[in-house]
Enzyme design. Structure first.
Site, PDB file in Angstrom:
ATOM      1  N   CYS A  25       9.343 -50.579 -13.728  1.00  0.00           N
ATOM      2  CA  CYS A  25      10.157 -51.135 -14.807  1.00  0.00           C
ATOM      3  C   CYS A  25       9.959 -52.649 -14.783  1.00  0.00           C
ATOM      4  O   CYS A  25       9.174 -53.160 -13.996  1.00  0.00           O
ATOM      5  CB  CYS A  25      11.627 -50.757 -14.638  1.00  0.00           C
ATOM      6  SG  CYS A  25      12.306 -51.281 -13.066  1.00  0.00           S
ATOM      7  N   THR A  26      10.659 -53.365 -15.642  1.00  0.00           N
ATOM      8  CA  THR A  26      10.377 -54.789 -15.845  1.00  0.00           C
ATOM      9  C   THR A  26      10.435 -55.622 -14.554  1.00  0.00           C
ATOM     10  O   THR A  26       9.452 -56.217 -14.146  1.00  0.00           O
ATOM     11  CB  THR A  26      11.360 -55.376 -16.871  1.00  0.00           C
ATOM     12  OG1 THR A  26      11.432 -54.486 -17.979  1.00  0.00           O
ATOM     13  CG2 THR A  26      10.916 -56.754 -17.338  1.00  0.00           C
TER      14      THR A  26
END
Ligand SMILES: [Zn+2]
Ligand SMILES: [Zn+2]
Length: 311
Positions: free
Chosen positions: A184-185
């Site tokens: 994820c980010t």
């Protein structure tokens, strides 16, 4: 003279016995330092992004570490003006997966999560295990439209709340015996997601230290990442290396109207009943007739507006 300012992004999973007291202390601290931003606190930890004067940010880091111990702060460009206000709240979860009772946290962080890999260890895993390695996108499906790991599996989720149903749907049972790299980010969503996956029978789950951000800083457009990175601030997206001009850059996003390469999401013009963010290029977005998400009722709204404007 413009004073130097910065934005801080950070999280830490740590048991907090009295989240409300921590919330009040954090609020007072930020107010005193003139910081704006958004901080969530639960009995599992803290998740925040604040901006302000660089000296105020330094003081915030120092004070927050005094309570939370070692933790990583990501510094980026910006300031207090990038946030509408200061919001410090207690929530059941610092990331809303809808599983506050399932998440277990101790002094070392999330209990039973995926194995942490450094960016170079991700590449080593792929070198050693080849196509057996599955990249599993831990973000909202929309974010992957402009960038993702090569050949990644992108679950059909609109918000993190959808992940549990998705994991339990049977769609991903084929990867339960494979090495799965969740990403994820910045890494926070996968701290939880990887634990939820392991609890549901995914045997070999990994997560990337520092998320896509750190991987991209290390490899730019020359690694296993393809395209842009969706970000939750005014920029909306960012690119690694020298950007879209980089010979290694892979253009994944395209304008839904004209098909031109485009990495910018805009809100559908039908704001009353449609909350969709869609990929529309600047030229198409400038014309009200092509400022909708493609849904039939939204297209109709766009036509009506165009007629009113005499377009
Ligand atoms: Zn277009
Ligand atoms: Zn729409």
């Amino acid at each position: 003279m413009q004073r130097l300012s910065k934005i801080l992004l950070y999280y830490k999973f740590l048991p907090i016995s009295d989240p409300k007291a921590v919330m009040l202390w954090q609020r007072e601290l930020c107010e005193r330092l003139g910081l704006n931003g958004r901080i969530l606190i639960s009995e599992h930890g803290i998740n925040g992004t604040v901006g302000g004067d660089i000296d105020a940010c330094k003081e915030y880091v120092k004070k927050t570490k005094e309570y939370f111990g070692a933790m990583e702060f990501k510094w980026s460009e910006g300031g207090a003006e990038d946030f509408p206000r200061l919001s410090v709240k207690v929530r059941d979860e610092i990331v809303a997966f809808g599983a506050p009772g399932e998440l277990k946290v101790d002094e070392n962080g999330v209990v039973g999560g995926g194995v942490h890999l450094k960016p170079e260890e991700v590449n080593t895993l792929v070198e050693e295990r080849g196509d057996d390695v599955v990249f599993f996108d831990g973000r909202n499906a929309m974010e992957a439209e402009i960038g993702k790991f090569k050949d990644a599996v992108v679950p059909d989720v609109t918000t993190t709340h959808d992940f549990i149903a998705e994991l339990e749907s049977g769609k991903y049972d084929w990867m339960k015996d494979k090495p799965v790299v969740s990403y994820c980010t910045g890494g926070i969503r996968c701290e939880i997601l990887s634990a939820l996956m392991k609890n549901r029978g995914f045997k070999e789950v990994y997560q990337i230290d520092g998320g896509i951000v750190r991987y991209g800083e290390k490899y730019g457009n020359d690694g296993l990442w393809e395209g842009s990175l969706y970000v939750f601030d005014k920029r909306m997206h960012t690119e690694f290396g020298i950007g879209t001009e980089d010979p290694g850059f892979v253009q994944l996003g395209h304008c839904i109207h004209c098909g031109k390469g485009n990495n910018k999401f805009v809100n559908c013009v039908n704001e009353d009943t449609c909350r969709q963010q869609v990929l529309i290029c600047d030229e198409c977005a400038a014309d009200v007739r092509t400022s909708h998400c493609g849904r039939e009722d939204c297209a109709a709204v766009a036509s009506e507006l165009a007629a009113k404007q005499g377009a």
